[in-house]
Structures are given as C-alpha cells and as structure tokens.
Design an enzyme around this catalytic site. Sequence first.
Site, short mmCIF file in Angstrom:
data_model
loop_
_atom_site.label_atom_id
_atom_site.label_comp_id
_atom_site.label_asym_id
_atom_site.label_seq_id
_atom_site.Cartn_x
_atom_site.Cartn_y
_atom_site.Cartn_z
N ASN A 9 -5.66 11.30 -3.12
CA ASN A 9 -6.72 11.78 -2.22
C ASN A 9 -6.80 13.30 -2.34
O ASN A 9 -5.96 14.01 -1.79
CB ASN A 9 -6.39 11.36 -0.78
CG ASN A 9 -7.39 11.89 0.23
OD1 ASN A 9 -8.46 12.38 -0.14
ND2 ASN A 9 -7.05 11.80 1.51
N LYS A 11 -8.88 15.25 -1.04
CA LYS A 11 -9.45 15.87 0.17
C LYS A 11 -10.50 16.92 -0.22
O LYS A 11 -11.19 16.75 -1.23
CB LYS A 11 -8.34 16.46 1.04
CG LYS A 11 -7.20 15.48 1.30
CD LYS A 11 -6.29 15.94 2.39
CE LYS A 11 -5.10 15.01 2.48
NZ LYS A 11 -4.29 15.26 3.67
N HIS A 96 -9.34 7.61 7.49
CA HIS A 96 -8.26 8.59 7.33
C HIS A 96 -8.06 9.31 8.66
O HIS A 96 -9.03 9.61 9.37
CB HIS A 96 -8.61 9.58 6.21
CG HIS A 96 -7.43 10.41 5.81
ND1 HIS A 96 -6.99 11.47 6.56
CD2 HIS A 96 -6.59 10.31 4.75
CE1 HIS A 96 -5.92 12.00 5.97
NE2 HIS A 96 -5.66 11.31 4.87
N GLU A 98 -7.56 12.29 9.34
CA GLU A 98 -8.30 13.55 9.46
C GLU A 98 -9.75 13.29 9.87
O GLU A 98 -10.35 14.09 10.59
CB GLU A 98 -8.23 14.32 8.13
CG GLU A 98 -6.84 14.90 7.91
CD GLU A 98 -6.47 15.16 6.46
OE1 GLU A 98 -7.35 15.11 5.57
OE2 GLU A 98 -5.27 15.39 6.21
N GLU A 168 -0.35 5.34 7.23
CA GLU A 168 -0.15 6.79 7.15
C GLU A 168 0.20 7.34 8.53
O GLU A 168 -0.71 7.68 9.31
CB GLU A 168 -1.44 7.46 6.67
CG GLU A 168 -1.86 7.07 5.28
CD GLU A 168 -2.61 8.20 4.60
OE1 GLU A 168 -2.15 8.64 3.55
OE2 GLU A 168 -3.62 8.67 5.14
N GLY A 174 0.98 15.67 5.34
CA GLY A 174 0.96 17.11 5.06
C GLY A 174 2.05 17.90 5.75
O GLY A 174 1.99 19.13 5.78
N SER A 214 3.34 12.71 3.05
CA SER A 214 4.38 13.50 2.37
C SER A 214 5.15 12.69 1.33
O SER A 214 6.36 12.88 1.15
CB SER A 214 5.32 14.13 3.40
OG SER A 214 4.60 15.03 4.22
C1 PEP Z 1 -3.12 11.94 3.03
O1 PEP Z 1 -3.80 12.84 3.50
O2 PEP Z 1 -3.62 10.81 2.88
C2 PEP Z 1 -1.74 12.22 2.71
C3 PEP Z 1 -0.92 11.23 2.58
O3 PEP Z 1 -1.42 13.55 2.59
P1 PEP Z 1 0.00 14.15 2.10
O4 PEP Z 1 0.45 13.30 0.94
O5 PEP Z 1 -0.30 15.54 1.72
O6 PEP Z 1 0.94 14.02 3.26
#
Ligand code: PEP
Length: 251
Positions: A9, A11, A96, A98, A168, A174, A214
Amino acid sequence: MRKKLVVGNWKMNLLRNEGISLVNNILKNISVDISVNIVLAPSFLHLYKVSKMTSDLTYLSTSAQDCSLNSNGSFTGEVSAEMIFSCGAEYVILGHSERRSNFQETNRELRTKTSEAISNNLNVIFCCGESIKQRKDNTYFDWIKSQISEGLFHLSASDFANIVIAYEPIWAIGTGTNANSRQAQEVHEFIRTLVEEKYDKNIADNTSILYGGSCNSANAIELFSQNDVDGGLIGGASLDYNEFISIINSF
Ligand code: PEP
C-alpha cells in the site's frame, strides 16, 4: 486452497518516476518462480501505468486504495469501481483505518463500497482492526466482529469468494510496533471462525486473511508462519524494494 498474498500500500507516496522506478526494481530483483501473489496499490494517478507495466505477470496485480460509493455521475473528485477495473486493477483496498479516521468512513458506507466493487469485478481487501484503547479494554473482538459483519456479511457466499480480509491493529500501523505473532494468530483465527459461522468451513478455509501494521523483513517470517496468517498488507516497508522483496520471500 487460499492464496498467499503480499500487498504493498503506497498510500499518498511516490511521484510518477519514483513509482515507475520502484516497480522496475521489484521486477528486476524478484524471483520468477515465487509462490506468493503480489499486489501493488499505488495512487489512482499511477494505477493505469503500474497495471500496464505488470500486465504480463500472473503473480503480480494492482489495487486501488479506495473507490467511490457511487457508480457514476456528479461526484467531483471521486473514482468509481468501474473506472478502477477499466485501468487494469484487480483489487481495491476498502476500510483502511486512515480512511475510517480521516474521512469518517462508516461500516454502512463500506457495505455499499464493497458491493459496488464486487459488481464491477474487483476483489476487495477489507481492512479491520482495533485502537489501542479497545485492545487494552479487551473489547477488540466485538469491534472487529462489528466491522466485518456490518461491512461484509450482506454478501452472498459466491460474492464472498472475492474478499480478502486484512487485520490491521491501528496501534501497529506506521508505529514500528507490530502485533506479535500470538496476537495476530488469535485475531486471524477469530476472523476465520466468524466467516465459518456466517457462511461455511469451505469458504472460511479459502479466505485469505492478511496481517498489516509495521510488518517488515525482520518480523514477516514469524508472522507469516502462523496458521491463519496468509500474508501481509504492507505500508512503509513496501516503498523500499529490498525490504518489500525480503517480505515476499518470507514465506
Ligand atoms: C498500512 O497502512 O496498511 C500499514 C500496514 O502501514 P505500515 O506497514 O507502515 O504499518
């Protein structure tokens, strides 16, 4: 058998040339006989180009990061599921965290988006996951159950075959703090049981459930070795081809 998937992703990152260079580096360095399906999710603007660059490769597909609730018409700035499919994408990420927090997306809207995506031939990568407060309060199972049942369980069994679920935890996205493999397995098993209770064992066994938050080359082997973890939804680490390829090679 369910698919193993690693989804990058991007983003709102990478200018056009940076995206092209990342795809070229992935293609140059990946082993051609990998058993994992890779999905790249660039911005809408880069979706057509990345889809074109990867269209010959059966193991690599593309995804949008969202789609409109609506099919077409006077919705300035929106992008429909049909447009996404017409640009060569096979997937769309929906729900997601976000988008849920920055754009107040609700389960009710996600229910409509999911139907819109499936009726336009897209597979859906449906995200769910709890906040740190819900984890500490021990209310995360109820929360995840409501996200999944309200966002997805209106689908027929045959439509549900187009769903991938991504767990998630918000506290892991993040932050550099991933869920450990025991925490991930516990929730993935719970999600698979929910799907079995709603549909049946065969559908549950064939649903890919990804972990995101992460995930990187240092923790992917351990996370992906869990029975109910079928791959990863990768944010930050998908922007570095060495890191992303190491994650793909973690199966
Ligand atoms: C994400 O935004 O879907 C995600 C898993 O981000 P990160 O891997 O940076 O934690």
